[in-house]
Design an enzyme around this catalytic site. Structure first.
Site, mmCIF file in Angstrom:
data_model
loop_
_atom_site.group_PDB
_atom_site.id
_atom_site.type_symbol
_atom_site.label_atom_id
_atom_site.label_comp_id
_atom_site.label_asym_id
_atom_site.label_seq_id
_atom_site.Cartn_x
_atom_site.Cartn_y
_atom_site.Cartn_z
ATOM 1 N N LYS A 32 0.952 -1.258 -0.116
ATOM 2 C CA LYS A 32 0.037 0.037 0.109
ATOM 3 C C LYS A 32 0.882 1.238 0.107
ATOM 4 O O LYS A 32 2.022 1.193 0.284
ATOM 5 C CB LYS A 32 -1.078 -0.025 1.207
ATOM 6 C CG LYS A 32 -0.077 0.093 2.476
ATOM 7 C CD LYS A 32 -1.202 -0.168 3.767
ATOM 8 C CE LYS A 32 -0.114 -0.014 5.106
ATOM 9 N NZ LYS A 32 -1.070 -0.403 6.171
ATOM 10 N N ARG A 130 -10.121 0.503 14.760
ATOM 11 C CA ARG A 130 -10.388 1.291 13.557
ATOM 12 C C ARG A 130 -11.346 0.471 12.893
ATOM 13 O O ARG A 130 -12.346 0.349 13.335
ATOM 14 C CB ARG A 130 -8.891 1.179 13.042
ATOM 15 C CG ARG A 130 -7.727 2.016 13.728
ATOM 16 C CD ARG A 130 -6.401 2.300 12.971
ATOM 17 N NE ARG A 130 -6.223 1.310 11.892
ATOM 18 C CZ ARG A 130 -5.084 1.199 11.292
ATOM 19 N NH1 ARG A 130 -3.971 2.093 11.723
ATOM 20 N NH2 ARG A 130 -4.524 0.348 10.611
ATOM 21 N N TYR A 260 17.192 30.364 5.821
ATOM 22 C CA TYR A 260 15.918 30.713 6.563
ATOM 23 C C TYR A 260 16.084 30.910 8.129
ATOM 24 O O TYR A 260 16.430 29.872 8.684
ATOM 25 C CB TYR A 260 14.389 30.242 6.331
ATOM 26 C CG TYR A 260 14.424 30.216 4.774
ATOM 27 C CD1 TYR A 260 14.056 31.744 4.049
ATOM 28 C CD2 TYR A 260 13.730 29.379 4.131
ATOM 29 C CE1 TYR A 260 13.736 31.925 2.750
ATOM 30 C CE2 TYR A 260 13.411 29.452 2.633
ATOM 31 C CZ TYR A 260 13.463 30.631 2.145
ATOM 32 O OH TYR A 260 13.068 30.845 0.648
ATOM 33 N N MET A 308 11.921 24.501 1.157
ATOM 34 C CA MET A 308 10.979 23.796 0.297
ATOM 35 C C MET A 308 11.852 22.727 -0.930
ATOM 36 O O MET A 308 11.677 21.613 -1.017
ATOM 37 C CB MET A 308 10.215 24.641 -0.334
ATOM 38 C CG MET A 308 9.124 23.731 -1.434
ATOM 39 S SD MET A 308 8.078 24.978 -2.176
ATOM 40 C CE MET A 308 6.853 25.728 -0.974
HETATM 41 C C1 PLP Z 1 0.036 -1.416 6.785
HETATM 42 C C2 PLP Z 1 -0.823 -2.679 7.445
HETATM 43 C C3 PLP Z 1 0.122 -3.841 7.589
HETATM 44 C C4 PLP Z 1 1.580 -3.906 7.505
HETATM 45 O O1 PLP Z 1 2.080 -3.378 8.781
HETATM 46 P P1 PLP Z 1 3.813 -3.311 8.927
HETATM 47 O O2 PLP Z 1 3.959 -2.818 10.280
HETATM 48 O O3 PLP Z 1 4.253 -2.443 7.875
HETATM 49 O O4 PLP Z 1 4.153 -4.694 8.710
HETATM 50 C C5 PLP Z 1 -0.640 -4.810 7.885
HETATM 51 N N1 PLP Z 1 -1.937 -5.158 8.076
HETATM 52 C C6 PLP Z 1 -2.540 -4.027 7.978
HETATM 53 C C7 PLP Z 1 -4.177 -4.275 8.140
HETATM 54 C C8 PLP Z 1 -2.108 -2.879 7.607
HETATM 55 O O5 PLP Z 1 -2.969 -1.772 7.344
#
Ligand code: PLP
Length: 370
Positions: A32, A130, A260, A308
């Site tokens: 992801k 969640r 800056y 930036m």
């Molecule tokens: C992002 C995520 C993972 C992976 O987590 P890591 O700590 O990066 O290994 C696994 N399961 C879910 C549901 C996630 O959202």
């Protein structure tokens, strides 16, 4: 001028390390968020070649992008728009993590439209609060799932949950709730092959909770999920190195303010080296005055304000020239600052550092497929 060098061989290697640590259960490689900044399609291709069992993404849109890039591995997506229509996901054979009756109904409708059996993983909340069905919702979700199985719309492939990574007591309580939720599902007559609970941290900490699959993200990228243990302890190799070339050097006298807000003032006549990376590339402005970079094997603090597009390094009388390579972070085994150190300097975690890298950085890949 600005490069993120992604070592795909390190990612494949880390997959092997984590697979072995998980005792040979299936591994869902989590890609992801553009594979935590490493490049989703390239990483997914490499993981697929390395025999990953599943690819994990948050959104259906990410899953579809993987399919469009020709990735055939099973893909699981688990975070959905409230009005998500799952037709395209089913047409592309995407498996869906589902946590509520409304999404189950939408998936069933999509199964009816497409004539395809939807492969779903039911997500139960075990304390993270969640997404995931709450304890009160679980029975209703199971009842509806059994009905949709009976009608031939869905197949329940798995049941999953996610830990809060708060501490051992909290994690063990979640593991116990997960076992109870799974047991309850089995007793209700539901059949499924996969239970999966742990991400990188739980997978490293709880051998009793690997079940049939683990979902590994940050460890694949060679980073530790723990602030108090570095990834080397687990035999993992950091896959991302952020570099840039010095675009300008100049001699300035003592007492000059630099960048800056004059966070840095020169103590003596010195050389300033300009590095063309800024917060637009994801380098946290908060790391100004705290992080370090490496030039020609030597470490220098970023003592002035990160802007930036650029920051300035005071290199004293060292022989630093236009075009010299600056490593912002990479594998500490190579003697350069780590993503962990940059994270600490910016009061965040290594996950955020690699994931936020972007802007005008160009990604180049080592170990890419032909
Ligand atoms: C992002 C995520 C993972 C992976 O987590 P890591 O700590 O990066 O290994 C696994 N399961 C879910 C549901 C996630 O959202």
């Amino acid at each position: 001028m600005r490069n993120l060098i992604i070592d795909l061989d390190a990612i494949a290697y880390n997959l092997g390390v984590m697979r072995q640590r998980a005792g040979g259960v299936k591994v869902c490689g989590v890609v992801k968020a553009n594979a935590y900044g490493h490049g989703m399609v390239e990483v997914a291709r490499k993981l697929e070649e390395a025999g990953v069992d599943y690819l994990g993404v948050a959104d259906v849109a990410e899953a579809l992008e993987l399919r469009r890039a020709g990735i055939d591995a099973p893909i699981l997506a688990w975070l959905h728009d409230p009005h998500e229509m799952f037709v395209e996901a089913l047409n592309e054979g995407i498996e869906l993590g589902l946590a509520n009756e409304d999404h189950l109904a939408r998936v069933a409708a999509a199964a009816e439209i497409t004539g395809r059996l939807a492969r779903v993983h039911l997500k139960v909340d075990t304390g993270l609060n969640r997404n995931g069905a709450s304890a009160a919702e679980w029975e209703g979700v199971l009842r509806q799932a059994r009905a949709l199985v009976a009608e031939g719309f869905i197949q329940v492939v798995g049941i999953f949950s996610h830990l809060s990574s708060t501490g051992e007591a909290e994690d063990l309580a979640q593991i116990a709730r997960f076992d109870a939720a799974v047991e309850f599902a089995r007793e209700s007559g539901l059949q499924f092959e996969l239970r999966h609970l742990t991400a990188s941290d739980g997978s490293l900490n709880y051998p009793q909770a690997q079940y049939e699959m683990v979902r590994i993200g940050v460890a694949l990228y060679g980073l530790s999920p723990f602030a108090d243990h570095d990834s080397k302890e687990y035999g993992l190799r950091p896959a991302m190195t952020a570099t840039a070339n010095v675009t300008q050097v100049k001699r300035v006298p003592a007492g000059e303010g630099v960048s800056y807000g004059y966070l840095h003032r020169t103590a003596a006549e010195t050389t300033l080296a300009l590095v063309p990376v800024g917060y637009a590339e994801g380098l946290p402005r908060d790391a100004s005055g705290k992080a370090s970079v490496s030039i020609n094997g030597k470490t220098y603090p970023i003592s002035s304000r990160i802007a930036m597009d650029q920051f300035v390094i005071d290199v004293g009388n060292d022989d630093v020239n236009m075009g010299d390579l600056v490593t912002i972070f990479g594998d500490p085994a190579a003697g350069v600052p780590s993503a962990d150190e940059l994270a600490a300097a910016a009061d965040t975690i290594n996950y955020e550092i690699v994931t936020r890298m972007g802007g005008r950085f160009k990604r180049t890949y080592l170990g890419d497929l032909d």
